[in-house]
Scaffold this motif. Structure first.
Motif, PDB file in Angstrom:
ATOM      1  N   GLU A 103       0.400  -7.800   7.710  1.00 54.18           N
ATOM      2  CA  GLU A 103       0.702  -8.514   8.969  1.00 54.18           C
ATOM      3  C   GLU A 103       1.883  -9.488   8.803  1.00 54.18           C
ATOM      4  O   GLU A 103       1.738 -10.701   9.024  1.00 54.18           O
ATOM      5  CB  GLU A 103      -0.587  -9.254   9.403  1.00 54.18           C
ATOM      6  N   LYS A 108       7.073  -5.397   8.658  1.00 56.99           N
ATOM      7  CA  LYS A 108       6.813  -4.366   9.665  1.00 56.99           C
ATOM      8  C   LYS A 108       8.134  -3.879  10.274  1.00 56.99           C
ATOM      9  O   LYS A 108       8.338  -2.679  10.456  1.00 56.99           O
ATOM     10  CB  LYS A 108       5.875  -4.908  10.758  1.00 56.99           C
ATOM     11  N   SER A 130      -2.662  -6.656  14.259  1.00 54.40           N
ATOM     12  CA  SER A 130      -3.778  -7.249  15.006  1.00 54.40           C
ATOM     13  C   SER A 130      -3.352  -8.458  15.823  1.00 54.40           C
ATOM     14  O   SER A 130      -4.144  -8.957  16.621  1.00 54.40           O
ATOM     15  CB  SER A 130      -4.950  -7.602  14.080  1.00 54.40           C
TER      16      SER A 130
HETATM   17  N1  LIG Z   1      -8.030  -5.528   8.088  1.00 56.33           N
HETATM   18  C1  LIG Z   1      -8.485  -5.433   9.332  1.00 56.33           C
HETATM   19  O1  LIG Z   1      -9.679  -5.637   9.605  1.00 56.33           O
HETATM   20  C2  LIG Z   1      -7.550  -5.036  10.415  1.00 56.33           C
HETATM   21  C3  LIG Z   1      -6.190  -5.018  10.202  1.00 56.33           C
HETATM   22  N2  LIG Z   1      -5.339  -4.669  11.220  1.00 56.33           N
HETATM   23  C4  LIG Z   1      -3.896  -4.669  10.995  1.00 56.33           C
HETATM   24  O2  LIG Z   1      -3.550  -3.491  10.271  1.00 56.33           O
HETATM   25  C5  LIG Z   1      -2.422  -3.739   9.435  1.00 56.33           C
HETATM   26  C6  LIG Z   1      -2.757  -3.350   8.018  1.00 56.33           C
HETATM   27  O3  LIG Z   1      -3.842  -4.117   7.563  1.00 56.33           O
HETATM   28  P1  LIG Z   1      -4.805  -3.577   6.396  1.00 56.33           P
HETATM   29  O4  LIG Z   1      -4.904  -2.100   6.462  1.00 56.33           O
HETATM   30  O5  LIG Z   1      -6.031  -4.388   6.478  1.00 56.33           O
HETATM   31  O6  LIG Z   1      -3.963  -3.999   5.118  1.00 56.33           O
HETATM   32  P2  LIG Z   1      -4.069  -3.436   3.621  1.00 56.33           P
HETATM   33  O7  LIG Z   1      -3.564  -4.495   2.734  1.00 56.33           O
HETATM   34  O8  LIG Z   1      -5.403  -2.854   3.354  1.00 56.33           O
HETATM   35  O9  LIG Z   1      -3.039  -2.213   3.629  1.00 56.33           O
HETATM   36  C7  LIG Z   1      -1.658  -2.401   3.714  1.00 56.33           C
HETATM   37  C8  LIG Z   1      -0.903  -1.197   3.236  1.00 56.33           C
HETATM   38  O10 LIG Z   1       0.485  -1.513   3.183  1.00 56.33           O
HETATM   39  C9  LIG Z   1       1.006  -1.281   1.874  1.00 56.33           C
HETATM   40  N3  LIG Z   1       1.991  -2.310   1.562  1.00 56.33           N
HETATM   41  C10 LIG Z   1       1.763  -3.549   1.076  1.00 56.33           C
HETATM   42  N4  LIG Z   1       2.934  -4.186   0.879  1.00 56.33           N
HETATM   43  C11 LIG Z   1       3.884  -3.322   1.234  1.00 56.33           C
HETATM   44  C12 LIG Z   1       5.300  -3.389   1.219  1.00 56.33           C
HETATM   45  N5  LIG Z   1       5.948  -4.478   0.804  1.00 56.33           N
HETATM   46  N6  LIG Z   1       5.991  -2.318   1.652  1.00 56.33           N
HETATM   47  C13 LIG Z   1       5.361  -1.226   2.093  1.00 56.33           C
HETATM   48  N7  LIG Z   1       4.016  -1.091   2.099  1.00 56.33           N
HETATM   49  C14 LIG Z   1       3.298  -2.128   1.675  1.00 56.33           C
HETATM   50  C15 LIG Z   1      -0.201  -1.344   0.952  1.00 56.33           C
HETATM   51  O11 LIG Z   1       0.059  -0.606  -0.226  1.00 56.33           O
HETATM   52  C16 LIG Z   1      -1.283  -0.729   1.821  1.00 56.33           C
HETATM   53  O12 LIG Z   1      -1.184   0.671   1.784  1.00 56.33           O
HETATM   54  C17 LIG Z   1      -2.108  -5.223   9.613  1.00 56.33           C
HETATM   55  O13 LIG Z   1      -1.081  -5.349  10.545  1.00 56.33           O
HETATM   56  C18 LIG Z   1      -3.400  -5.810  10.129  1.00 56.33           C
HETATM   57  O14 LIG Z   1      -3.209  -6.960  10.899  1.00 56.33           O
HETATM   58  C19 LIG Z   1      -5.794  -4.279  12.452  1.00 56.33           C
HETATM   59  C20 LIG Z   1      -7.151  -4.264  12.705  1.00 56.33           C
HETATM   60  C21 LIG Z   1      -8.115  -4.635  11.703  1.00 56.33           C
END
Ligand SMILES: NC(=O)C1=CN([C@@H]2O[C@H](COP(=O)(O)OP(=O)(O)OC[C@H]3O[C@@H](n4cnc5c(N)ncnc54)[C@H](O)[C@@H]3O)[C@@H](O)[C@H]2O)C=CC1
Ligand SMILES: O=C(O)[C@@H](O)C(=O)[C@H](O)[C@@H](O)CO
Length: 330
Positions: A103, A108, A130
């Motif tokens: 996030e 992004k 989110s």
């Molecule tokens: N965790 C939750 O409950 C929820 C999260 N979201 C949103 O979904 C999005 C992802 O969140 P999560 O899946 O929880 O995060 P996460 O940390 O589990 O996954 C993030 C992904 O991005 C990759 N990543 C990390 N740094 C990176 C970089 N510098 N360059 C490219 N890729 C990179 C990681 O390897 C991983 O595959 C966020 O925007 C979050 O706000 C939306 C609804 C629920």
């Protein structure tokens, strides 16, 4: 070959995996693209971890009765994980792309800018952010007409609601396309204006912070607060909407309660918005006056109430808390 659109997830984290399960369950081929810069060994580990978790999720859904054990392998086979170097084919073939990196606005924007150069002309790109305002991301995308926010709730493969938040530049036709696609996989989409936090995160961030604050202040233990949420707050709002309950309890009560709490807790976070005082002074306080946030004037109110109460009784039974009355028979 299936005519269901191919799906690509940018990022193979919590949301990427959850969305992959939701689409694979509904018959789509999904490619999760790992765009983070990492070594071949690190990628192999991430891939094994992501596919392992997806298998575990399908296996647990089979134990919970949503699918059979024999379904697990073919469902897992619909999902693959590719490294950034292999993203070209995955992106150019995808009908819908869900960006799911952390996030952070700048990250992004960078990921969306790079990916959007590799997609076909008809591809729709969505951010699963989110909280971030869609218009803070859209100008990073090559074709912002085909970009919008699509917010899933965690766990994405079980929670029906998906919030769709188009921006200033989103083509209105895309909103319908996204809604149709989400309904096609069994989701319940809700469209909201371009706003940070959409509907659910905007409400729940306040509630979550308040719960944390109460732990900090020693109001109750985490266990007691969560019990109150499961058996009170959550129980009721599994049946009624928040605005619907303002109408049930009375907008006048919320007006007075907000004033009292603002003073007693010494914080303007309890200040009611103007619409609450306006409704109160104009007599639109809910069911009792025939209108509040909703209009009950042309409704069979008794039948409507009975339907909602039935849903609460069903929930009581679900929690095994329904009891017969105590009757004193001589
Ligand atoms: N965790 C939750 O409950 C929820 C999260 N979201 C949103 O979904 C999005 C992802 O969140 P999560 O899946 O929880 O995060 P996460 O940390 O589990 O996954 C993030 C992904 O991005 C990759 N990543 C990390 N740094 C990176 C970089 N510098 N360059 C490219 N890729 C990179 C990681 O390897 C991983 O595959 C966020 O925007 C979050 O706000 C939306 C609804 C629920
Ligand atoms: O509702 C969800 O699943 C998500 O939007 C989150 O939990 C977010 O991380 C956010 O609401 C936390 O404040």
């Amino acid at each position: 070959m299936s005519d269901r659109a191919k799906i690509a997830c940018l990022g193979a984290g919590r949301m990427g995996r959850g969305i992959a399960v939701a689409f694979a369950y509904a018959g789509h081929i999904v490619e999760m693209i790992d765009i983070k810069d990492r070594s071949a060994e690190e990628f192999a580990k991430l891939k094994a971890d992501a596919l392992g978790e997806i298998r575990k999720t399908f296996a647990s859904l089979s134990k919970l009765g949503l699918l059979t054990e024999a379904d697990v392998d073919p469902l897992v086979a619909r999902v693959s994980v590719v490294p950034a170097s292999g993203s070209g084919t995955a992106l150019s073939e995808a009908g819908f792309i869900f960006e799911g990196v952390p996030e952070v606005v700048e990250l992004k924007r960078e990921v969306l800018a790079t990916a959007s150069k590799q997609v076909g002309p008809d591809t729709i790109i969505a951010s699963t952010t989110s909280t971030i305002l869609v218009d803070d991301l859209s100008d990073a995308v090559v074709n912002p007409r085909r970009f919008l926010n699509v917010h899933w709730l965690n766990p994405a493969y079980l929670i029906p609601l998906v919030e769709v938040s188009p921006g200033k530049t989103t083509d209105p036709a895309i909103i319908d396309e996204v809604k149709t696609m989400l309904e096609g996989i069994g989701k319940v989409p809700v469209v909201c204006a371009a706003t940070p936090g959409f509907i659910v995160p905007r409400i729940q961030a306040l509630a979550m912070n308040e719960a944390a604050r109460m732990v900090e202040e020693g109001v109750a233990s985490a266990e007691e607060i969560d019990k109150a949420i499961r058996y009170g707050f959550g129980f009721r709002y599994a049946v009624l909407g928040l605005l619907e309950f303002i109408d049930w309890g009375g907008g006048d009560i919320l007006y007075y309660a907000s004033r009292y709490l603002e003073g007693a807790l010494g914080s303007d976070r309890y200040r009611a918005p103007d619409v609450i005082s306006r409704n109160m002074h104009e007599g639109r306080i809910g069911l009792r006056t025939g209108a509040g946030f909703l209009d009950y004037s042309d409704m069979d109110v008794d039948a409507y109430r009975a339907k909602r109460l039935q849903a609460m009784v069903d929930l009581l039974r679900h929690f095994d808390l329904a009891r017969p009355p105590v009757l004193d028979r001589s």
